[in-house]
Design an enzyme around this catalytic site. Sequence first.
Site, mmCIF file in Angstrom:
data_model
loop_
_atom_site.group_PDB
_atom_site.id
_atom_site.type_symbol
_atom_site.label_atom_id
_atom_site.label_comp_id
_atom_site.label_asym_id
_atom_site.label_seq_id
_atom_site.Cartn_x
_atom_site.Cartn_y
_atom_site.Cartn_z
ATOM 1 N N ASP A 173 10.031 -4.541 8.373
ATOM 2 C CA ASP A 173 9.186 -5.626 8.893
ATOM 3 C C ASP A 173 9.593 -6.901 8.188
ATOM 4 O O ASP A 173 10.699 -7.013 7.657
ATOM 5 C CB ASP A 173 7.702 -5.278 8.588
ATOM 6 C CG ASP A 173 6.717 -5.935 9.555
ATOM 7 O OD1 ASP A 173 6.488 -7.143 9.443
ATOM 8 O OD2 ASP A 173 6.186 -5.220 10.422
ATOM 9 N N ASP A 182 -4.641 -5.591 -3.533
ATOM 10 C CA ASP A 182 -4.949 -4.329 -2.860
ATOM 11 C C ASP A 182 -3.686 -3.510 -2.547
ATOM 12 O O ASP A 182 -3.786 -2.409 -2.007
ATOM 13 C CB ASP A 182 -5.710 -4.593 -1.552
ATOM 14 C CG ASP A 182 -7.052 -3.872 -1.513
ATOM 15 O OD1 ASP A 182 -7.361 -3.121 -2.455
ATOM 16 O OD2 ASP A 182 -7.785 -4.062 -0.518
ATOM 17 N N HIS A 231 2.691 -10.809 8.215
ATOM 18 C CA HIS A 231 2.682 -9.663 9.138
ATOM 19 C C HIS A 231 3.061 -8.380 8.403
ATOM 20 O O HIS A 231 2.390 -7.350 8.530
ATOM 21 C CB HIS A 231 3.656 -9.963 10.278
ATOM 22 C CG HIS A 231 3.747 -8.937 11.355
ATOM 23 N ND1 HIS A 231 4.654 -7.903 11.326
ATOM 24 C CD2 HIS A 231 3.051 -8.796 12.500
ATOM 25 C CE1 HIS A 231 4.512 -7.171 12.424
ATOM 26 N NE2 HIS A 231 3.544 -7.689 13.161
ATOM 27 N N ASN A 245 -11.188 0.663 -5.087
ATOM 28 C CA ASN A 245 -10.923 -0.248 -6.194
ATOM 29 C C ASN A 245 -11.861 -1.450 -6.133
ATOM 30 O O ASN A 245 -11.580 -2.489 -6.715
ATOM 31 C CB ASN A 245 -9.451 -0.697 -6.199
ATOM 32 C CG ASN A 245 -9.044 -1.434 -4.924
ATOM 33 O OD1 ASN A 245 -9.766 -1.379 -3.925
ATOM 34 N ND2 ASN A 245 -7.925 -2.121 -4.954
ATOM 35 N N THR A 247 -12.302 -3.543 -4.005
ATOM 36 C CA THR A 247 -11.569 -4.732 -3.564
ATOM 37 C C THR A 247 -11.159 -4.595 -2.107
ATOM 38 O O THR A 247 -10.525 -3.593 -1.736
ATOM 39 C CB THR A 247 -10.286 -4.890 -4.418
ATOM 40 O OG1 THR A 247 -10.661 -5.025 -5.783
ATOM 41 C CG2 THR A 247 -9.477 -6.102 -3.986
ATOM 42 N N ALA A 341 10.763 1.138 20.613
ATOM 43 C CA ALA A 341 9.783 2.174 20.966
ATOM 44 C C ALA A 341 10.305 3.137 22.026
ATOM 45 O O ALA A 341 9.903 4.305 22.064
ATOM 46 C CB ALA A 341 8.493 1.505 21.447
ATOM 47 N N SER A 400 1.463 -3.949 16.809
ATOM 48 C CA SER A 400 1.887 -4.009 15.403
ATOM 49 C C SER A 400 0.828 -3.466 14.463
ATOM 50 O O SER A 400 1.145 -2.961 13.381
ATOM 51 C CB SER A 400 2.150 -5.465 14.992
ATOM 52 O OG SER A 400 3.373 -5.925 15.480
HETATM 53 CA CA LIG Z 1 -9.159 -1.748 -1.627
#
Ligand SMILES: [Ca+2]
Length: 462
Positions: A173, A182, A231, A245, A247, A341, A400
């Site tokens: 990507d 995170d 993205h 976490n 978060t 695809a 996506s």
């Molecule tokens: Ca998290």
Amino acid sequence: MIGNRRIALCMFVLLAAAAESVAAATSPAVQASLKAGRPFVAGELLVQFKPGASEAAKAAALGRQGAQATRTLLGKARRKDAKGDLVQAQLGKGRKVDAALLARLAADPAVDFVEPNWIYRSQQSNPDDPGLGKLWGMQGASTSPAHPYGSGALAAWNADALCSSQVHVGIVDEGLMTSHPDLRANVWVNPGEGSRADRKDNDGNGLVDDIHGWDFVGNNASVFDSTVDDHGTHVAGTVAAQANNATGVFGVCPSARLISAKFLGSNGGTTAGAVQAINYLTELKLAKKIRLVATNNSWGGGGYSQALYDAIQTAGRANILFVAAAGNSGSSNDTTPSYPASYALPNLIAVAAIGPSGQLAGFSNYGPNSVHIAAPGVDILSSVPTSKRAGGYAYMSGTSMAAPHVTGAAALYASLNPCASAAQIREALLRLAVRDPQLTGLVQQTRRLDASKIRAELACAP
Ligand SMILES: [Ca+2]
Ligand SMILES: [Ca+2]
Ligand SMILES: [Ca+2]
Ligand SMILES: [Ca+2]
């Protein structure tokens, strides 16, 4: 040119242990738990000393491994059995709990056994990530909060069907924000390069300091360059943002390791970049024997390429699943192929997007013969960079966003079925999918992703 197509991008900033070779002295059950990636408190150990061990011998045993006792959990004098002191110990800075350290300590004559300080959770409890209520794609029919068309990843979590940190996923990507709060715990660190750039190609794969992956656009090691990598960062979060976490959000397989193979830049990418990115990941898997089980491919729009077909097929021979976004043209891939695809390869899964109503999203490509499964892809909240340094969260929509739900589910299945081949993972995801009449004539066998039933089910060959 291959452009990553995405639509309706609205920003909502919400909030800002690999086991080494194992010696016989550690219990096989502890080794197995470590291998399975069960969570434990970093740097902490529980050490059971033998009844006859002197204070000096105990301190020396810990000291040799750079550890010291922080408290006695159960003193010998108060015990009803014949065992010695059970002590909690802390490792010094820079040391980590792994199989090798446990084995060295367990081999000490003063020590009866040693184990990590495992982290337990009450069963049926949700992760504490504040974004949970907004993650309809992670919820399921039986979870709380519930969403009838979510992937059900939360139900797998509730059932203790947990993702393993031994499983790796390639993000083909844009780059991904490796420092995102995170994501950073789950960003792969190339053991052959170490965590610090030294301008040397230490692992001899031709790429200098490919610590977290490689940038095939800029031909350099920085897989995160700026907010243009939003993205890729978003997709990565849906696969494997860290759970529990306190978060942000969490991914379908929230401990999987993310390897960045960046080939999309601000002007999209090319076949040349895609082929290099995919081959890089295949070579990594073969050279390093890492459990790289799938790549996520949320891009498309180019013409047919034999070179790209060959790269995906070669990845398949290395047991790497290729999860591809079906495309955002609102058209049928059965009549108008959308690459990658539409490559008919046994390791490829083409993913359509559904919205919160369970219906196919208006932008999503479809095809009862060539699109294999649908997954949440409208108003998906995940991680993004909000500046070069700050990580945040945003909603995005597109096939996506659907594909990484499936990629995460593949990683979760591989976590619980460590001997599964790419073909077995693919078969399981399609078999466990829910049949939804809303998808009749749009998706093969009207399948919608259901991760809620992913469990250990395959035995490893003896
Ligand atoms: Ca998290
Ligand atoms: Ca290298
Ligand atoms: Ca290096
Ligand atoms: Ca770069």
